[in-house]
Motif scaffolding. Structure first.
Motif, short mmCIF file in Angstrom:
data_model
loop_
_atom_site.label_atom_id
_atom_site.label_comp_id
_atom_site.label_asym_id
_atom_site.label_seq_id
_atom_site.Cartn_x
_atom_site.Cartn_y
_atom_site.Cartn_z
N GLU A 15 0.84 -1.19 0.00
CA GLU A 15 0.00 0.00 0.00
C GLU A 15 0.88 1.24 0.00
OE1 GLU A 15 -2.62 -0.23 3.34
OE2 GLU A 15 -4.00 -1.57 2.30
N LEU A 16 0.55 2.17 -0.88
CA LEU A 16 1.26 3.44 -0.94
C LEU A 16 0.51 4.51 -0.17
CD1 LEU A 16 2.28 3.54 -4.70
CD2 LEU A 16 3.65 2.78 -2.77
N ALA A 17 -0.82 4.55 -0.35
CA ALA A 17 -1.65 5.54 0.33
C ALA A 17 -3.08 5.07 0.29
CB ALA A 17 -1.52 6.90 -0.35
N LEU A 18 -3.81 5.40 1.36
CA LEU A 18 -5.25 5.18 1.40
C LEU A 18 -5.85 6.27 2.26
CD1 LEU A 18 -5.77 3.87 4.41
CD2 LEU A 18 -5.08 1.79 3.27
N TRP A 19 -7.16 6.50 2.06
CA TRP A 19 -7.81 7.58 2.80
C TRP A 19 -9.27 7.23 3.02
CZ3 TRP A 19 -11.98 10.68 1.97
CH2 TRP A 19 -12.12 11.76 2.85
N PRO A 20 -9.87 7.49 4.16
CA PRO A 20 -9.27 8.13 5.34
C PRO A 20 -8.63 7.14 6.32
CG PRO A 20 -11.63 7.97 5.66
CD PRO A 20 -11.33 7.40 4.29
N SER A 21 -9.01 5.84 6.27
CA SER A 21 -8.43 4.88 7.21
C SER A 21 -8.34 3.50 6.55
CB SER A 21 -9.29 4.79 8.47
OG SER A 21 -10.53 4.16 8.18
N ALA A 22 -7.51 2.66 7.12
CA ALA A 22 -7.33 1.31 6.58
C ALA A 22 -8.60 0.47 6.69
CB ALA A 22 -6.18 0.60 7.31
N ASN A 24 -11.78 1.67 6.59
CA ASN A 24 -12.92 2.21 5.84
C ASN A 24 -12.43 3.21 4.80
OD1 ASN A 24 -15.61 2.54 5.19
ND2 ASN A 24 -15.90 4.21 6.64
N TRP A 25 -11.59 2.73 3.85
CA TRP A 25 -11.02 3.65 2.89
C TRP A 25 -12.03 4.03 1.80
CZ3 TRP A 25 -11.13 1.26 -1.78
CH2 TRP A 25 -11.01 -0.13 -1.82
N VAL A 26 -11.86 5.25 1.30
CA VAL A 26 -12.63 5.76 0.16
C VAL A 26 -11.82 5.54 -1.10
CG1 VAL A 26 -13.51 7.87 -0.92
CG2 VAL A 26 -13.95 7.43 1.51
N TRP A 27 -10.50 5.77 -1.01
CA TRP A 27 -9.59 5.47 -2.12
C TRP A 27 -8.33 4.82 -1.57
CZ3 TRP A 27 -4.92 7.83 -1.63
CH2 TRP A 27 -4.87 9.07 -0.97
N ARG A 28 -7.71 4.03 -2.44
CA ARG A 28 -6.51 3.28 -2.03
C ARG A 28 -5.60 3.14 -3.25
NH1 ARG A 28 -5.72 -2.63 -2.19
NH2 ARG A 28 -4.18 -3.22 -0.65
N MET A 29 -4.29 3.38 -3.07
CA MET A 29 -3.31 3.22 -4.12
C MET A 29 -2.24 2.25 -3.64
SD MET A 29 -2.82 7.12 -5.42
CE MET A 29 -4.11 8.28 -4.99
N SER A 30 -1.84 1.35 -4.52
CA SER A 30 -0.84 0.35 -4.14
C SER A 30 -0.03 -0.08 -5.36
CB SER A 30 -1.52 -0.87 -3.51
OG SER A 30 -2.38 -1.49 -4.45
N THR A 93 5.56 -9.24 -13.15
CA THR A 93 5.32 -7.82 -13.46
C THR A 93 5.17 -7.02 -12.18
OG1 THR A 93 2.91 -7.92 -13.54
CG2 THR A 93 4.08 -8.42 -15.58
N ARG A 94 5.34 -5.74 -12.33
CA ARG A 94 5.09 -4.78 -11.25
C ARG A 94 3.98 -3.87 -11.75
NH1 ARG A 94 8.09 0.05 -9.35
NH2 ARG A 94 7.86 0.07 -7.11
N ASP A 95 2.93 -3.71 -10.93
CA ASP A 95 1.73 -3.02 -11.39
C ASP A 95 1.26 -1.99 -10.36
OD1 ASP A 95 1.50 -4.93 -13.61
OD2 ASP A 95 0.94 -6.34 -12.04
N PHE A 96 0.59 -0.94 -10.87
CA PHE A 96 -0.01 0.09 -10.02
C PHE A 96 -1.51 -0.15 -9.98
CE2 PHE A 96 -1.92 4.16 -9.07
CZ PHE A 96 -1.08 4.69 -8.09
N ASN A 97 -2.08 -0.06 -8.78
CA ASN A 97 -3.51 -0.27 -8.59
C ASN A 97 -4.12 0.93 -7.89
OD1 ASN A 97 -4.06 -3.30 -9.24
ND2 ASN A 97 -2.12 -3.25 -8.12
N LEU A 98 -5.25 1.38 -8.40
CA LEU A 98 -6.03 2.45 -7.79
C LEU A 98 -7.44 1.92 -7.60
CD1 LEU A 98 -6.81 5.42 -7.05
CD2 LEU A 98 -7.07 5.82 -9.51
N MET A 99 -7.96 2.06 -6.37
CA MET A 99 -9.32 1.62 -6.08
C MET A 99 -10.09 2.75 -5.41
SD MET A 99 -9.01 -2.33 -4.83
CE MET A 99 -7.48 -2.42 -3.95
N THR A 100 -11.36 2.91 -5.81
CA THR A 100 -12.25 3.88 -5.17
C THR A 100 -13.58 3.20 -4.87
OG1 THR A 100 -13.05 4.69 -7.32
CG2 THR A 100 -11.23 5.90 -6.29
N ARG A 101 -14.16 3.55 -3.73
CA ARG A 101 -15.47 3.00 -3.38
C ARG A 101 -16.55 3.76 -4.16
NH1 ARG A 101 -14.80 -0.93 0.20
NH2 ARG A 101 -13.21 -0.61 1.80
#
Length: 192
Positions: A15-22, A24-30, A93-101
């Protein structure tokens, strides 16, 4: 954060960043290291973006349709609740993932090679992941140098001007719903 092994043993995710908390995240980047072919975990009610960073690439299967993706392909957007299988096109491979609720945020992920300018008419989270060459980012009058293999992000209040200069980066734009904006606690970040 340290890498977390996948339950199926096919790779690791950092995980690189998530918001607002682990919890109950709204968005997450890894960033994920995919070592072998296999299924992705399902995330009901989540919109996902996927971009290959390094390696020969993958083919993702969603709803029976195969999508070959390489480090030169545009990022791929799909429903995280769908059964998704990943086949390696060669080695790991190495991959970037972005997730949003869904219902709390909308996102867009794009590759950048060169310069781009954004004029924001509404507040957005702007993030830049520098793949290998570094990036220079200007938020109105503040300038930040983003080193290779790093993520920087900021909640940018509109009206605003953002300029990004990089030979090899990902640009992420996230628009939060009104309720999610009210809960914003952290406005900037940088992650290795």
């Amino acid at each position: 954060m340290p890498p977390t092994p996948w339950k199926n043993g096919g790779g690791t995710t950092r995980e690189l960043a998530l918001w607002p908390s682990a919890d109950n995240w709204v968005w997450r980047m890894s960033v994920a290291e995919v070592a072998q072919s296999g299924p992705f975990s399902r995330f009901e009610g989540v919109d996902r973006w996927f971009a290959v960073l390094e390696g020969d690439g993958v083919a993702l299967s969603t709803n029976g349709t195969w999508h070959p993706l390489t480090a030169n392909s545009a990022p791929f957007n799909f429903d995280g609740g769908l059964a998704t299988n990943c086949d390696l096109l060669g080695g790991a491979t190495r991959d970037f993932n972005l997730m949003t609720r869904r219902g709390t945020a909308q996102a867009h992920l794009a590759r950048l090679s060169g310069n781009c300018s954004l004029t924001l008419e509404a507040s957005e989270i702007i993030a830049i992941y520098s793949i290998s060459e570094g990036a220079n980012v200007r938020f109105n009058t503040a300038t930040i140098d983003c080193m290779p293999h790093r993520l920087i992000w900021r909640l940018v209040e509109a009206p605003a001007f953002v300029e990004i200069d990089s030979d090899h980066a990902l640009v992420i734009r996230i628009t939060l719903t009104r309720a999610a904006k009210r809960d914003a606690a952290s406005k900037t970040g940088e992650y290795v």
